[in-house]
Write an enzyme that holds these catalytic residues in place. Structure first.
Site, PDB file in Angstrom:
ATOM      1  N   SER A  13       0.834  -1.213   0.000  1.00 43.37           N
ATOM      2  CA  SER A  13       0.000   0.000   0.000  1.00 43.37           C
ATOM      3  C   SER A  13       0.866   1.260   0.000  1.00 43.37           C
ATOM      4  O   SER A  13       0.548   2.242  -0.677  1.00 43.37           O
ATOM      5  CB  SER A  13      -0.989   0.009   1.168  1.00 43.37           C
ATOM      6  OG  SER A  13      -0.304  -0.078   2.382  1.00 43.37           O
ATOM      7  N   ASN A  14       1.982   1.226   0.704  1.00 38.61           N
ATOM      8  CA  ASN A  14       2.883   2.393   0.650  1.00 38.61           C
ATOM      9  C   ASN A  14       3.486   2.558  -0.737  1.00 38.61           C
ATOM     10  O   ASN A  14       3.563   3.679  -1.254  1.00 38.61           O
ATOM     11  CB  ASN A  14       3.991   2.247   1.702  1.00 38.61           C
ATOM     12  CG  ASN A  14       3.510   2.700   3.073  1.00 38.61           C
ATOM     13  OD1 ASN A  14       3.312   3.884   3.313  1.00 38.61           O
ATOM     14  ND2 ASN A  14       3.301   1.738   3.964  1.00 38.61           N
ATOM     15  N   LEU A  85      11.100  -5.978   5.034  1.00 37.75           N
ATOM     16  CA  LEU A  85      11.280  -6.662   6.316  1.00 37.75           C
ATOM     17  C   LEU A  85      12.648  -7.308   6.522  1.00 37.75           C
ATOM     18  O   LEU A  85      12.922  -7.835   7.595  1.00 37.75           O
ATOM     19  CB  LEU A  85      10.171  -7.707   6.502  1.00 37.75           C
ATOM     20  CG  LEU A  85       8.752  -7.110   6.466  1.00 37.75           C
ATOM     21  CD1 LEU A  85       7.717  -8.185   6.763  1.00 37.75           C
ATOM     22  CD2 LEU A  85       8.594  -5.944   7.429  1.00 37.75           C
ATOM     23  N   ILE A  88      18.958  -4.494   6.186  1.00 32.04           N
ATOM     24  CA  ILE A  88      19.760  -3.959   5.087  1.00 32.04           C
ATOM     25  C   ILE A  88      21.236  -4.253   5.355  1.00 32.04           C
ATOM     26  O   ILE A  88      21.757  -3.890   6.409  1.00 32.04           O
ATOM     27  CB  ILE A  88      19.518  -2.430   4.961  1.00 32.04           C
ATOM     28  CG1 ILE A  88      18.067  -2.165   4.545  1.00 32.04           C
ATOM     29  CG2 ILE A  88      20.475  -1.794   3.977  1.00 32.04           C
ATOM     30  CD1 ILE A  88      17.679  -2.716   3.187  1.00 32.04           C
ATOM     31  N   HIS A 104       8.473   3.259   9.768  1.00 31.70           N
ATOM     32  CA  HIS A 104       8.152   2.308  10.818  1.00 31.70           C
ATOM     33  C   HIS A 104       6.774   2.671  11.390  1.00 31.70           C
ATOM     34  O   HIS A 104       6.514   3.842  11.668  1.00 31.70           O
ATOM     35  CB  HIS A 104       9.212   2.355  11.913  1.00 31.70           C
ATOM     36  CG  HIS A 104       9.013   1.281  12.935  1.00 31.70           C
ATOM     37  ND1 HIS A 104       9.349  -0.038  12.682  1.00 31.70           N
ATOM     38  CD2 HIS A 104       8.468   1.310  14.174  1.00 31.70           C
ATOM     39  CE1 HIS A 104       9.022  -0.769  13.739  1.00 31.70           C
ATOM     40  NE2 HIS A 104       8.495   0.024  14.653  1.00 31.70           N
TER      41      HIS A 104
HETATM   42  C1  GAR Z   1       3.583  -0.610   6.821  1.00 37.66           C
HETATM   43  O1  GAR Z   1       2.666  -0.312   7.834  1.00 37.66           O
HETATM   44  C2  GAR Z   1       4.989  -0.236   7.240  1.00 37.66           C
HETATM   45  O2  GAR Z   1       5.032   0.863   8.098  1.00 37.66           O
HETATM   46  C3  GAR Z   1       5.399  -1.496   7.986  1.00 37.66           C
HETATM   47  O3  GAR Z   1       4.875  -2.552   7.220  1.00 37.66           O
HETATM   48  C4  GAR Z   1       3.660  -2.112   6.609  1.00 37.66           C
HETATM   49  C5  GAR Z   1       3.726  -2.487   5.146  1.00 37.66           C
HETATM   50  O4  GAR Z   1       2.490  -2.322   4.535  1.00 37.66           O
HETATM   51  N1  GAR Z   1       6.816  -1.570   8.093  1.00 37.66           N
HETATM   52  C6  GAR Z   1       7.415  -2.167   9.113  1.00 37.66           C
HETATM   53  O5  GAR Z   1       6.814  -2.724  10.017  1.00 37.66           O
HETATM   54  C7  GAR Z   1       8.954  -2.112   9.079  1.00 37.66           C
HETATM   55  N2  GAR Z   1       9.505  -2.516  10.324  1.00 37.66           N
HETATM   56  P1  GAR Z   1       2.400  -2.167   2.960  1.00 37.66           P
HETATM   57  O6  GAR Z   1       3.142  -3.332   2.333  1.00 37.66           O
HETATM   58  O7  GAR Z   1       0.941  -2.249   2.661  1.00 37.66           O
HETATM   59  O8  GAR Z   1       2.992  -0.837   2.570  1.00 37.66           O
END
Ligand code: GAR
Length: 188
Positions: A13-14, A85, A88, A104
């Site tokens: 989604s991001n 996830l 890096i 985050h």
């Molecule tokens: C997001 O909420 C992001 O902030 C989180 O994973 C989700 C991914 O959603 N990231 C972490 O937890 C990193 N430690 P998405 O794939 O729908 O963008």
């Protein structure tokens, strides 16, 4: 022209928000999206949006030589971890100092570190009875979630909010602020 790469492991989604935000901005290009997860929802989103996607296995990430070679060809100004996830590799951090950022889904330094991602974070926030949560956009260094903060935004939580409700509130902040923060960094 500024170029960025997005790294993603999940639903995307991001990534989708970022692609849409920069679609008509000619000075900024999303050169590629890189995923370590062959089942990630982000793959279909990239196909639909016509954005180049590269898959690199977890093992591939642990041998950064190939990764560095792939990235070098794109002359990147910024690497954006958008729901990525894996850790890096330090070789990448050294090669792109202050040019890798992460989002985050909590108010760092709380609820960060290894194993703290996605719903795990929101469940922990719920269990602790927090009255607020939010997002943290930060530079990436060798340690999970410990690089310098760039931006934070908060949202109030209700005692009745479930972890899913918290996730929704946090995602709303991500969509509101992440693309804008990236744009600001690329213009600086
Ligand atoms: C997001 O909420 C992001 O902030 C989180 O994973 C989700 C991914 O959603 N990231 C972490 O937890 C990193 N430690 P998405 O794939 O729908 O963008």
């Amino acid at each position: 022209m500024k170029r960025m790469a997005l790294f993603a492991s999940g639903a995307g989604s991001n990534v989708l928000n970022i692609i849409k935000h920069f679609k008509n901005k000619e000075q900024i290009e999303i050169a590629l999206v890189l995923t370590n997860n062959p089942k990630a929802g982000v793959i279909q989103k990239c196909e639909e949006q016509g954005v180049p996607l590269i898959y690199l296995s977890k093992k591939g990430f642990s041998q950064p030589h190939t990764l560095l070679q792939i990235l070098e060809g794109f002359s990147l100004d910024l690497i954006v971890l958008a729901g990525f996830l894996l850790k890096i590799p330090s070789e990448l951090v050294e090669k792109y100092p202050n040019r890798i950022i992460n989002i985050h889904p909590a108010l760092l330094p709380n609820y960060g570190g290894k194993g703290m991602y996605g719903m795990h974070v929101h469940r922990a926030v719920k269990e602790a009875g927090e009255t607020e949560s939010g997002i943290s956009i930060h530079y990436v260094n060798e340690h999970y979630d410990q690089g310098a903060l760039i931006f934070q935004a908060k949202t109030k939580l209700l005692p009745t909010d479930s972890p899913q409700d918290i996730a929704q509130k946090v995602q709303a902040l991500e969509s509101l602020h992440f693309p804008n923060t990236i744009e600001r960094l690329l213009h600086d």
